[in-house]
Design a protein around this motif. Structure first.
Motif, PDB file in Angstrom:
ATOM      1  N   ASP A  14     116.883 -10.306  10.481  1.00 11.31           N
ATOM      2  CA  ASP A  14     115.770 -11.181  10.096  1.00 11.31           C
ATOM      3  C   ASP A  14     115.112 -11.877  11.286  1.00 11.31           C
ATOM      4  O   ASP A  14     114.057 -12.495  11.124  1.00 11.31           O
ATOM      5  CB  ASP A  14     116.264 -12.273   9.136  1.00 11.31           C
ATOM      6  CG  ASP A  14     116.875 -11.721   7.876  1.00 11.31           C
ATOM      7  OD1 ASP A  14     116.315 -10.766   7.301  1.00 11.31           O
ATOM      8  OD2 ASP A  14     117.932 -12.258   7.457  1.00 11.31           O
ATOM      9  N   GLU A  61     112.913 -14.606   0.737  1.00 15.56           N
ATOM     10  CA  GLU A  61     112.254 -13.321   0.558  1.00 15.56           C
ATOM     11  C   GLU A  61     111.336 -13.389  -0.655  1.00 15.56           C
ATOM     12  O   GLU A  61     111.691 -13.983  -1.676  1.00 15.56           O
ATOM     13  CB  GLU A  61     113.272 -12.214   0.305  1.00 15.56           C
ATOM     14  CG  GLU A  61     114.123 -11.876   1.496  1.00 15.56           C
ATOM     15  CD  GLU A  61     115.090 -10.737   1.194  1.00 15.56           C
ATOM     16  OE1 GLU A  61     115.492 -10.567   0.014  1.00 15.56           O
ATOM     17  OE2 GLU A  61     115.448 -10.024   2.142  1.00 15.56           O
ATOM     18  N   ARG A  65     110.527  -9.115   1.021  1.00 11.09           N
ATOM     19  CA  ARG A  65     110.114  -9.330   2.422  1.00 11.09           C
ATOM     20  C   ARG A  65     110.337 -10.780   2.815  1.00 11.09           C
ATOM     21  O   ARG A  65     109.995 -11.689   2.053  1.00 11.09           O
ATOM     22  CB  ARG A  65     108.640  -8.971   2.607  1.00 11.09           C
ATOM     23  CG  ARG A  65     108.371  -7.475   2.438  1.00 11.09           C
ATOM     24  CD  ARG A  65     106.944  -7.075   2.764  1.00 11.09           C
ATOM     25  NE  ARG A  65     106.492  -7.672   4.004  1.00 11.09           N
ATOM     26  CZ  ARG A  65     105.272  -8.193   4.174  1.00 11.09           C
ATOM     27  NH1 ARG A  65     104.403  -8.197   3.194  1.00 11.09           N
ATOM     28  NH2 ARG A  65     104.924  -8.714   5.333  1.00 11.09           N
ATOM     29  N   VAL A  66     110.867 -11.009   4.010  1.00  7.23           N
ATOM     30  CA  VAL A  66     111.087 -12.371   4.499  1.00  7.23           C
ATOM     31  C   VAL A  66     109.726 -13.029   4.711  1.00  7.23           C
ATOM     32  O   VAL A  66     108.893 -12.536   5.473  1.00  7.23           O
ATOM     33  CB  VAL A  66     111.925 -12.368   5.800  1.00  7.23           C
ATOM     34  CG1 VAL A  66     112.025 -13.780   6.371  1.00  7.23           C
ATOM     35  CG2 VAL A  66     113.316 -11.801   5.539  1.00  7.23           C
ATOM     36  N   GLN A  67     109.524 -14.150   4.007  1.00  6.43           N
ATOM     37  CA  GLN A  67     108.250 -14.873   4.049  1.00  6.43           C
ATOM     38  C   GLN A  67     108.404 -16.331   4.469  1.00  6.43           C
ATOM     39  O   GLN A  67     107.422 -17.054   4.553  1.00  6.43           O
ATOM     40  CB  GLN A  67     107.591 -14.830   2.669  1.00  6.43           C
ATOM     41  CG  GLN A  67     107.307 -13.445   2.166  1.00  6.43           C
ATOM     42  CD  GLN A  67     106.058 -12.855   2.766  1.00  6.43           C
ATOM     43  OE1 GLN A  67     105.029 -13.508   2.828  1.00  6.43           O
ATOM     44  NE2 GLN A  67     106.142 -11.633   3.228  1.00  6.43           N
TER      45      GLN A  67
END
Length: 163
Positions: A14, A61, A65-67
């Motif tokens: 990440d 996520e 998706r890592v936001q």
């Protein structure tokens, strides 16, 4: 309907996404000059920076998706028993979904589990939504900074007693 976001501990995979989020969001609020966390060496390796006693960092996520992310760590140069809420930032797609409140709760729960008595944070004017979240959570404004974070660009300071 359940939220489309998930919160989990950061992993080395990440690191690039989290660094991009921090470097993308902070300038949105004018926090890209000297004295801001955007320049902290840990930004490029957040998983390693928080892989130590008394620290934890979580990513959020959205649709896989890592936001966003945020964490806690002992307050540098601060009183014993005080941690700092650190590097809590979200991309626009994640904002307004309740992720901030959910991540805040996860960080506060972790701070309690780590044995901290208080949580400190620094921010700046213009980050109004974040400040509303802090105040709704029970943080109170301080007149000046605590500890020695090196973030002299910040101009708003908050503290929360963990009961």
């Amino acid at each position: 309907m359940s939220p489309r976001f998930a919160i989990r501990p950061i992993t080395p995979a990440d690191d690039l996404a989290v660094a991009r989020i921090i470097r993308g969001v902070m300038p949105e609020f004018g926090a890209d000059g000297p004295g801001f966390a955007i320049h902290d060496p840990e930004v490029d390796a957040m998983s390693a920076a928080y892989d130590r006693p008394g620290a934890a960092y979580f990513v959020v996520e959205l649709d896989g998706r890592v936001q966003g992310g945020g964490g806690v760590a002992p307050l540098e140069g601060g009183p014993e028993g005080v941690c700092e809420l650190r590097k809590m930032y979200f991309l626009p797609a994640l904002r307004g979904l309740g992720a901030g409140a959910a991540l805040m709760q996860r960080c506060l729960d972790q701070a309690r589990a780590l044995g901290f008595r208080q949580v400190y944070l620094e921010t700046l004017r213009g980050m109004d939504a974040a400040q509303k979240l802090y105040e709704r959570t029970g943080f109170r404004r301080l007149d000046g900074p605590l500890g020695a974070t090196g973030h002299f660009g910040c101009n708003r300071f908050y503290l929360l007693d963990l009961a």
